[in-house]
Every structure is written in C-alpha cells, then in structure tokens.
Motif scaffolding. Structure first.
Motif, PDB file in Angstrom:
ATOM      1  N   ARG A   1       0.867  -1.174   0.000  1.00  0.00           N
ATOM      2  CA  ARG A   1       0.000   0.000   0.000  1.00  0.00           C
ATOM      3  C   ARG A   1       0.902   1.222   0.000  1.00  0.00           C
ATOM      4  NH1 ARG A   1       0.546   2.456   4.473  1.00  0.00           N
ATOM      5  NH2 ARG A   1       1.437   1.402   6.271  1.00  0.00           N
ATOM      6  N   ALA A   2       0.388   2.303  -0.469  1.00  0.00           N
ATOM      7  CA  ALA A   2       1.166   3.536  -0.444  1.00  0.00           C
ATOM      8  C   ALA A   2       1.224   4.032   0.997  1.00  0.00           C
ATOM      9  CB  ALA A   2       0.485   4.569  -1.325  1.00  0.00           C
TER      10      ALA A   2
ATOM     11  N   GLU B   1       4.383   5.319   9.570  1.00  0.00           N
ATOM     12  CA  GLU B   1       3.678   4.253  10.290  1.00  0.00           C
ATOM     13  C   GLU B   1       4.507   2.970  10.424  1.00  0.00           C
ATOM     14  OE1 GLU B   1      -0.981   5.104   9.552  1.00  0.00           O
ATOM     15  OE2 GLU B   1       0.157   4.430   7.813  1.00  0.00           O
ATOM     16  N   THR B   2       5.313   2.686   9.407  1.00  0.00           N
ATOM     17  CA  THR B   2       6.110   1.453   9.477  1.00  0.00           C
ATOM     18  C   THR B   2       7.559   1.745   9.814  1.00  0.00           C
ATOM     19  OG1 THR B   2       6.645   1.580   7.125  1.00  0.00           O
ATOM     20  CG2 THR B   2       4.683   0.329   7.725  1.00  0.00           C
ATOM     21  N   ALA B   3       7.914   3.041   9.897  1.00  0.00           N
ATOM     22  CA  ALA B   3       9.290   3.466  10.183  1.00  0.00           C
ATOM     23  C   ALA B   3      10.265   2.912   9.139  1.00  0.00           C
ATOM     24  CB  ALA B   3       9.707   3.067  11.595  1.00  0.00           C
TER      25      ALA B   3
ATOM     26  N   VAL C   1       1.246   8.153   5.866  1.00  0.00           N
ATOM     27  CA  VAL C   1       1.873   9.308   6.508  1.00  0.00           C
ATOM     28  C   VAL C   1       3.354   9.293   6.119  1.00  0.00           C
ATOM     29  CG1 VAL C   1       2.312  10.495   8.686  1.00  0.00           C
ATOM     30  CG2 VAL C   1       0.319   8.987   8.470  1.00  0.00           C
ATOM     31  N   LEU C   2       3.731  10.306   5.363  1.00  0.00           N
ATOM     32  CA  LEU C   2       5.097  10.337   4.839  1.00  0.00           C
ATOM     33  C   LEU C   2       5.923  11.367   5.611  1.00  0.00           C
ATOM     34  CD1 LEU C   2       6.474   8.880   2.462  1.00  0.00           C
ATOM     35  CD2 LEU C   2       6.003  10.898   1.077  1.00  0.00           C
ATOM     36  N   GLY C   3       7.062  10.931   6.107  1.00  0.00           N
ATOM     37  CA  GLY C   3       7.969  11.861   6.782  1.00  0.00           C
ATOM     38  C   GLY C   3       9.082  12.254   5.826  1.00  0.00           C
TER      39      GLY C   3
END
Ligand SMILES: [Zn+2]
Length: 197
Positions: free
Chosen positions: A152-153, A178-180, A156-158
């Motif tokens: 999935r895209a 979210e997945t670091a 939340v993008l840091g």
C-alpha cells in the motif's frame, strides 16, 4: 576464563568458538572457528555432510573501547552431494556472523545500517569516524535497502533532509512514518539559499 567470556559477549548464540585473542595497540584480533552444523547448499538447499576444505576469512567487528576488532574466522567449504545439483562445493555462512562477500560481521553491518538510516551518508560518515568505525559515505548509503514495492502507499510520509551545514541541503529521505521504513533516498536537487544575516 577470558576467552569464554569474550565469546559469550561477542558471539551469543552464534555457532563459533573463540580459539585465541591477540591484542595489539590499536586492534584486537579474535581467532574464531566455525563449530555449527554443516551448511546447506545455496542452490539445492541440501544439507552438506562432507567437508572439502577450510580457509580463513577476515571480518571487521564492532570495536571494543578504542580498539578495532578483527575476526580471523576459519570457515569450511563443503561438498554438495546433490545428484542433480550443478554445484560441487560451497563455502559456509555462519548465521548471525557472516554474509556472502561481506567483510564486516552481521552485527557491525547492523550498526552501520542504523547509522545510515538515521543520519544519511555524510553525517553518518562523520559519526563513524568519531566511533572508529571504518565506513565512508558511499558504503553507508549502500546499506540502505532499495525501497521495495509496498502493498500500500504510505499514508503518513515523513520527509527528512540531510542538512550537514547550515543553509545547505544534500539529500532527502522519505520515511513511511507508520512502518518506520525508508521509502526513498533522493539526491540533492537544490541548495537552499543562505539565511539572511
Ligand atoms: Zn547443491
């Protein structure tokens, strides 16, 4: 016994035995021999039963205090007895210690990879110098895993820039918060203008 304690500290749960330790001014050389079960053929996955020969590998390990640690490791080469397997022999890899073609231990690689993920290439290189870890920028960035196509895209993008000097940007890391996980590492596309004053 010092050797046994060294073995437990450096190689917990790894199928090796420390045979000797030589200490010099700047480095500690640890002589290590593989003692685990015979490995599996990388082609047919059959477990080997016959030793072909043994040879020495040299691995960089995490430093102890101010001293570099070098592992002189005796590993075995096995015959593959698989009838239909094209491979005749193969060198063993030791879980938790070696990887094919890699000249640092798995534990040291894990340190360097963490540094690369947290700091990127240039700041990571500087920290490595301070910590007496031998790793340059290119090597650090090479440890960052190529982003895999995700299920999935990221939602939340840091975005984190490698800014090493005030007012300059050299690169950007995109992280799935979210997945670091690192999603992408982008080279510098621009330099920020210097702040006024
Ligand atoms: Zn095989």
């Amino acid at each position: 016994m010092v050797i046994k304690e060294f073995e437990e500290v450096l190689f917990p749960g790894v199928g090796v035995q420390v045979c000797g330790i030589r200490s010099a001014r700047d480095e500690i050389v640890v002589e290590v021999a593989s003692t685990g079960r015979p490995g599996r053929c990388p082609d047919c996955r059959r477990r080997a039963s016959r030793v072909h020969s043994s040879y020495q590998r040299r691995l960089a390990e995490r430093p102890v205090g101010p001293r570099q640690v070098v592992v002189r490791l005796t590993v075995r080469r096995f015959f593959c007895d698989g009838k239909s397997c094209p491979r005749k022999t193969f060198a063993e890899q030791i879980d938790g210690l070696t990887e094919r073609y890699r000249r640092s231990s798995v534990a040291l690689k894990s340190w360097l990879k963490t540094i690369a993920e947290q700091l990127g290439g240039r700041a990571g290189e500087r920290l490595c110098r301070q910590l007496r870890l031998t790793a340059g920028r290119t090597r650090l960035l090479g440890l960052l895993e190529a982003p895999t196509v995700q299920d999935r895209a990221p939602r939340v993008l840091g975005v984190d820039e490698f800014a090493f000097r005030r007012g300059r940007t050299y690169g950007t890391i995109l992280v799935d918060v979210e997945t670091a996980r690192v999603v992408d590492v982008l080279p510098n596309a621009h330099r920020r203008p210097s702040p006024p004053g």
